[in-house]
Design a protein around this motif. Sequence first.
Motif, PDB file in Angstrom:
ATOM      1  N   ASP A 299      -4.888   3.316   6.403  1.00  8.22           N
ATOM      2  CA  ASP A 299      -5.916   4.359   6.276  1.00  8.22           C
ATOM      3  C   ASP A 299      -5.369   5.710   6.740  1.00  8.22           C
ATOM      4  O   ASP A 299      -5.616   6.747   6.121  1.00  8.22           O
TER       5      ASP A 299
ATOM      6  N   ASP B 207      -4.020  -2.595   8.359  1.00 12.61           N
ATOM      7  CA  ASP B 207      -5.317  -2.056   7.946  1.00 12.61           C
ATOM      8  C   ASP B 207      -5.476  -0.647   8.489  1.00 12.61           C
ATOM      9  O   ASP B 207      -5.831   0.289   7.768  1.00 12.61           O
TER      10      ASP B 207
ATOM     11  N   ARG C 262       0.850  -1.204   0.000  1.00 12.85           N
ATOM     12  CA  ARG C 262       0.000   0.000   0.000  1.00 12.85           C
ATOM     13  C   ARG C 262       0.880   1.246   0.000  1.00 12.85           C
ATOM     14  O   ARG C 262       1.335   1.705   1.040  1.00 12.85           O
TER      15      ARG C 262
HETATM   16 MG    MG Z   1      -9.007  -1.003   5.580  1.00 12.73          MG
END
Ligand code: MG
Length: 359
Positions: A251, A247, A106
Motif C-alpha cells: 500500500d 500487505d 505487486r
Molecule cells: Mg492490502
Amino acid sequence: MTRKILVLPGDGIGPEITAQASRVLAACQARGLDVEVEEAPVGGTAYDRHGTPLPESTLERARAADAVLLGAVGGPQWDSIEDISKRPEKGLLGLRKELGLFGNLRPALLYPQLAEASSLKPELVAGLDIMIVRELTGGIYFGQPRGIEERDSQRVGFNTYVYSEAEIERIGRVAFEMAQKRGKRLCSVDKANVLEVTMLWREVMERLAPEYPDVELTHMYVDNAAMQLVRAPKQFDVVVTGNMFGDILSDAAAMLTGSIGMLPSASLNESGQGMYEPCHGSAPDIAGQGLANPLATILSVAMMLRYSLGENALAERIEAAVGQVLDDGLRTADIAPQDGPYVSTVEIGDAVLAALEAS
Ligand code: MG
Ligand code: IPM
C-alpha cells in the motif's frame, strides 16, 4: 484451445472497474484471443445472495478457470457480521488459500505522466519500478491457533505468525527468479531482530542465495523498509516479504506511484494458474458514482495475459494503451491534479479501448 477466464466483480467499486476490464478483454477477443469469459459472485454480494462470501459454485468455477479476474471485496454493511468466516474478505482469502496462490506480485511502477500525482517529490520517484513479491497463503493471516477467547476473566485476541521452511523457500525462489529477470537486486524484508519466524525466513533466503549468484541479496527490517520506501524508494528493485508485511508495504509503495488506483497484481500458484486483481480495495465511499479508476484492473488484465495466458504482445498493447490515455491527459479523480478536470470510470475505459483499437 479456448481458455477460461472467471470474472469476480465483488463489492463496492468492484463491478464498475471489472466492467471496464471486461470490455478490454472483449476487445482482445475481437482481436483473436481465444478465451471464454464468465462471471460469478464473491464477497459481500455473494454473502447477501448465498449466505457465504465464497459459494461452492464460485470456487469450483475458479478452480476450473485458467485465470481469475477479481474486482474488490468488502464494505461497511458487512463489518457487523459476527461470524468472521462469513465476512467478505474471507471470500478473497479463501480463494487465495484454496487455489494455492502463494506468490503475489505487486509492481509499483510510476507512469512518468503521473510523477506530479505522487505524494513524494517528482525527483524521488521518477523512474520508480519496484516489484513487491508478497507471500500470500501463509504467515499470520492463516496461522493456527487464532481467535478471541476468555482467559482469566478477560478476553484476549491471538494469532499465530508461522512459516515453514518449504513455504519460505518457494516464495524465495519466485523472488530470486523475478530479480534475475529485472535489476538483479533482491531485498528480503523481515523482523529478524525480534521474531523467530522471520529469523528462519532470513536463514532460508541466505541459503537460497548461492543458487542465484547473479542476484544481490540484502535484508532489511520491516520498520526500516517502510522508512526507506518513503525516503529513497528507487533503491529497491525486487522486495520479498511475508503476507502481512507485504500487505502493508505494498500500500505504501502504491502511493509513491500517484495512486493505488493504478496498481495491478498477480497471485500465482505452482502451476501458473493465477488470480489478478487491483491492489486497492472496494472503496465503498465512492462506489456507484463513476469515480473509480479502472486502470489497475485493466492493467491486471495485462498481467493475466502475460503470466497465465502467455500473450505478452497483447499485454504490452494494453499497457501501451493505458500509457497513451495518460499521455492524452485523461485522469480519473484519484490521479487528477487538485481541482483539475477529471473523467469518469466509463470515460477512461472508452479512451483505453479507443487507444487499443488505434494500436
Ligand atoms: Mg492490502
Ligand atoms: C490486499 C487486501 C486484502 C489483504 C484484504 C482485503 C483481505 O488488503 O489484497 O492487500 O489484506 O490481503
